[in-house]
Design a protein around this motif. Structure first.
Motif, PDB file in Angstrom:
ATOM      1  N   UNK A  35     -20.979  88.794  42.371  1.00  0.00           N
ATOM      2  CA  UNK A  35     -20.632  87.259  42.892  1.00  0.00           C
ATOM      3  C   UNK A  35     -20.403  86.649  41.694  1.00  0.00           C
ATOM      4  N   UNK A  36     -19.509  85.637  42.204  1.00  0.00           N
ATOM      5  CA  UNK A  36     -18.957  84.879  41.049  1.00  0.00           C
ATOM      6  C   UNK A  36     -18.603  83.168  41.724  1.00  0.00           C
ATOM      7  N   UNK A  95     -12.111  71.689  42.454  1.00  0.00           N
ATOM      8  CA  UNK A  95     -13.030  72.476  43.457  1.00  0.00           C
ATOM      9  C   UNK A  95     -13.386  73.753  43.082  1.00  0.00           C
ATOM     10  N   UNK A  96     -14.220  74.201  43.548  1.00  0.00           N
ATOM     11  CA  UNK A  96     -15.089  75.511  43.128  1.00  0.00           C
ATOM     12  C   UNK A  96     -15.204  76.322  44.157  1.00  0.00           C
ATOM     13  N   UNK A  97     -14.999  77.596  44.017  1.00  0.00           N
ATOM     14  CA  UNK A  97     -14.796  78.563  45.036  1.00  0.00           C
ATOM     15  C   UNK A  97     -16.036  79.807  44.886  1.00  0.00           C
ATOM     16  N   UNK A  98     -16.670  80.031  45.815  1.00  0.00           N
ATOM     17  CA  UNK A  98     -17.731  80.994  45.533  1.00  0.00           C
ATOM     18  C   UNK A  98     -17.580  82.381  46.379  1.00  0.00           C
ATOM     19  N   UNK A  99     -17.815  83.256  45.764  1.00  0.00           N
ATOM     20  CA  UNK A  99     -17.508  84.601  46.260  1.00  0.00           C
ATOM     21  C   UNK A  99     -18.559  85.573  45.944  1.00  0.00           C
ATOM     22  N   UNK A 128     -16.826  88.644  50.628  1.00  0.00           N
ATOM     23  CA  UNK A 128     -16.937  87.321  50.972  1.00  0.00           C
ATOM     24  C   UNK A 128     -16.187  86.363  50.256  1.00  0.00           C
ATOM     25  N   UNK A 129     -15.343  85.526  50.644  1.00  0.00           N
ATOM     26  CA  UNK A 129     -14.736  84.819  49.746  1.00  0.00           C
ATOM     27  C   UNK A 129     -14.673  83.297  50.425  1.00  0.00           C
ATOM     28  N   UNK A 130     -14.650  82.433  49.268  1.00  0.00           N
ATOM     29  CA  UNK A 130     -14.485  81.091  49.570  1.00  0.00           C
ATOM     30  C   UNK A 130     -15.786  80.803  50.413  1.00  0.00           C
ATOM     31  N   UNK A 154      -9.352  79.756  53.877  1.00  0.00           N
ATOM     32  CA  UNK A 154     -10.646  79.411  53.990  1.00  0.00           C
ATOM     33  C   UNK A 154     -11.679  80.422  53.826  1.00  0.00           C
ATOM     34  N   UNK A 155     -12.856  80.228  54.289  1.00  0.00           N
ATOM     35  CA  UNK A 155     -13.864  81.392  54.398  1.00  0.00           C
ATOM     36  C   UNK A 155     -13.579  82.559  55.017  1.00  0.00           C
TER      37      UNK A 155
END
Length: 749
Positions: free
Chosen positions: A661-662, A685-689, A707-709, A738-739
């Motif tokens: 994860x990042x 902005x911050x993206x979680x993956x 899973x992205x964004x 998007x997600x």
């Protein structure tokens, strides 16, 4: 597009990065984890341990890319500091690449990129088709800073090296399937067959990448931001002796995805249409797009002795693009443009490597013969487009500004770089490259008129009812430039695990001819040739591995003088406003980069990177010749960007399970050179993956879930900004994905 989650995730990311280092530093116990694996790169055109290369380089192997869910090279943006890799406006596969604040935002023929892209040492000269899908890969290297001495012109920001797999071992077939959000359905098939054991192999890879649109063209009903790409690569590798290696390879990519239409950020003055959702549009210019790219290359490597190796890389590439740009994002032809590009190139590089106990020499000769051409019509009027490109009857006359031209480039270069061990710990680097560039171009520009009797779309590229109102340009012009780009550096091995280095490097981006020139509005003798860009960079670096090689930390501090920056703008010449390419512009870019990998335990590894870039204009002349450097944004350079993440490996179902994860953070970013705070500029902005990958014990099966964004962040990556132009505000945004969730399965047999 700001929201509260930006400010809540950023300090969390910073805390994770700090705690990762502190935890690693305290992990000195009896059950300490094994050290990190050595990473091999060819940043200096020879195989070396990354920790011994005095260059800011980040490398990703095939397993790293698979486990991080990297699908295209755009995904490298979040895992390489001070790197922006994005699809250009209105396209899927045209690449906008910036490294350390230097790149190319205008993909028009006649302009050159600022970041060099190499596929198996073959230079990819044009940005069209350069947004590569990642498949059949051995590794990708991202080199930051001017690479002029070894890689030549157009690498003043840096270079990206895409290296495909070599064949060895027994016959093998690898099948992969991925399904996911928005009806994603990707299929890859790769195989190799030994015709003569350990000597002659043939191989092929075929891939299909498909996905429905993230949004819809509400006027035509077509998908927006969809994906429809097919790609193939075939190769033959021959190793008749241990000293000789020959590879012949060919590849082809076809992109039949729809045009990407931007979403309006303001209410249309023509139609009254309100701003749209990020992935929706009401564009009437057209949805169909076609991008093709093909290439063939021959590589020969011959080890003449234990000390000397020679290498020849011969390559031919060809590309074409057809599509539409709807600048107003409405069904009315206020500001539309059909576009066509084509290009071909032949490159030849001869390279030699010499090594002994104290000296390593890399040198060679490079030749390129390139051709690029294009055409676009700017359609301005009230003619309506229609569903599926079937135009309705025009409701008013349509005016067209037609532009077309060609650009021929012939480039020759010789280069030499030496790394000499002054002592057992200190190494001196001296290098240089001399380049001779010659360019010639044709430019045609005219004002046209159609009465609309055959519909607005009849204006596209010389429709039958066009009337030439006036020719603005019809000329041929050329230019030539000679450049010498030096590099000097010294590195010092403090101990077996730590190296420091200092370097000075230069590079240039080629000049050209203004393809938008308006001769009719220019005084006699006015030149339309613009000069090359120049970059000179000082860099201090540290590369170290600590705690029995369980922690790897690489850092760099750089300062770049960026001169003759090529900016397309409107200038007042006499009493006329004329599009020109101005080069009387100077930037200063200072920054810091940090990359850390820590094996916290045998199972848990943490990673982090941070990029900081302070970019400002020292000189910027507007169209009236006034210095407005204090009132202009620097585009495509977030001040702060970074990523923190982890991977955790355990056993499951008799195989190996890797959890990852990042969080990646990007600071505020200006999309174009303009007065600050434009509507298309993007807030931070911050993206979680998250990534999960399982490998079977026999290494035949792999299963992934990515899973992205995850927070479904809406963030702009590009835009058009033409306020109060042609009776409307043409202010559009283009957005990152998007997600999404993707499940993948592959089997090797």
């Amino acid at each position: 597009m700001s929201s509260s989650k930006h400010f809540s995730l950023q300090p969390i990311a910073a805390a994770i990065g700090l705690s990762m280092i502190s935890v690693a530093a305290s992990a000195q116990s009896a059950d300490a984890p094994a050290g990190l694996e050595e990473i091999t790169v060819t940043a200096q055109k020879r195989a070396q341990n990354m920790q011994e290369v005095p260059v800011a380089v980040t490398a990703f192997g095939s397993d790293d890319l698979e486990q991080a869910g990297v699908e295209t090279i755009a995904d490298l943006e979040r895992i390489s500091p001070n790197t922006q890799l994005r699809a250009s406006r209105a396209t899927n596969t045209t690449l906008t690449a910036y490294i350390r604040g230097i790149g190319q935002n205008d993909p028009l023929w006649g302009f050159e990129p600022g970041v060099g892209l190499y596929i198996d040492d073959v230079y990819f000269a044009r940005p069209q088709g350069a947004m590569l899908d990642v498949y059949d890969i051995e590794r990708i290297e991202v080199l930051r800073g001017p690479q002029g001495s070894l890689y030549g012109k157009n690498t003043i920001g840096g270079a990206i090296k895409y290296v495909t797999k070599r064949m060895s071992g027994d016959a093998e077939m690898d099948l992969g399937v991925s399904v996911g959000s928005y009806n994603q359905r990707d299929i890859t098939a790769a195989g190799k067959l030994p015709l003569i054991e350990d000597k002659l192999y043939v191989g092929a890879t075929v891939a299909s990448f498909n996905r429905d649109g993230f949004g819809t063209n509400n006027y035509t009903g077509a998908e927006n931001y969809n994906k429809d790409i097919t790609a193939a690569r075939v190769s033959m590798e021959f190793t008749p002796t241990e000293e000789l290696f020959i590879r012949l390879a060919a590849d082809k990519t076809e992109d039949d995805s729809n045009n990407r239409h931007g979403s309006r950020l303001t209410t249309s003055l023509q139609t009254g249409e309100a701003p749209q959702d990020p992935f929706d549009s009401s564009a009437g210019a057209g949805d169909k797009q076609k991008v093709e790219n093909t290439g063939t290359n021959l590589t020969v490597e011959w080890a003449l002795s234990d000390n000397i190796t020679v290498k020849s890389v011969s390559a031919w590439r060809e590309g074409s693009t057809e599509g539409f740009i709807d600048f107003d994002g409405t069904q009315v032809n206020t500001f539309d443009a059909p576009v066509m590009y084509e290009d071909d190139q032949f490159t030849q590089e001869l390279q030699f490597n010499y090594t002994n106990d104290r000296l390593a020499l890399v040198g060679g000769f490079f030749y390129m013969d390139g051709y690029a051409a294009g055409a676009f019509d700017v359609i301005a009027g009230a003619a309506l487009g229609g569903p599926a490109q079937e135009p309705q009857n025009a409701i008013a006359p349509t005016f067209v500004a037609a532009t077309e031209g060609t650009a021929d480039t012939e480039s020759r270069a010789v280069y030499l770089q030496a790394n000499y061990d002054l002592t057992d710990k200190a190494t001196l680097t001296l290098g240089g490259r001399y380049t001779k560039d010659e360019k010639s171009a044709t430019v045609y520009k005219a004002r046209l008129f159609t009465d609309g009797s055959a519909g607005g779309a009849s204006a596209l590229f010389g429709g039958g009812d066009l009337l030439v109102l006036g020719v603005q340009s019809d000329f041929e012009e050329g230019g030539d430039w000679s450049k010498f780009n030096p590099k000097v550096g010294i590195d010092y091995q403090i101990n077996d695990d730590t190296m420091v280095y200092a370097s000075y490097a230069e590079g240039f981006k080629s000049g050209g001819i203004n393809m938008r020139a308006d001769v009719s509005a220019s005084p006699a003798g006015f030149s339309h040739v613009f000069e090359p860009e120049d970059a000179a960079s000082f860099e201090l670096g540290l590369k170290t591995e600590m705690l029995d090689n369980r922690v790897r930390m690489n850092a760099a501090v750089f300062s770049t003088d960026y001169e003759n920056v090529q900016i397309t703008q409107t200038a007042l010449i006499g009493t006329n406003f004329v599009p020109v390419v101005a080069t009387d512009n100077v930037q200063s870019i200072n920054g810091v980069e940090l990359e850390v990998t820590a094996a916290l335990t045998d199972s848990l590894t943490a990673v982090a990177n941070m990029g900081y870039a302070d970019a400002s204009w020292d000189k910027f002349l507007d169209g009236a010749g006034m210095d407005v450097s204090d009132d202009r944004s620097v585009s495509n350079v977030p001040e702060l960007s970074g990523m923190v993440g982890f991977t955790y490996e355990t056993t499951m179902a008799g195989g190996s399970l890797i959890l990852g994860g990042n969080l990646s953070y990007t600071d505020e970013i200006a999309m174009e050179v303009a007065v600050p705070n434009q509507p298309i500029d993007e807030d931070s902005y911050t993206l979680a993956n998250v990534d999960v990958t399982w490998y079977s014990a026999d290494e035949h099966w792999s299963v992934g879930l990515h899973g992205k964004n995850l927070t479904d962040e809406a963030y702009r990556v590009a835009g058009y900004n033409f306020p109060a132009f042609l009776g409307d505000d043409e202010i559009l945004g283009f957005y990152g994905a998007p997600r999404t969730f993707t499940a993948s399965v592959s089997y090797k047999f």
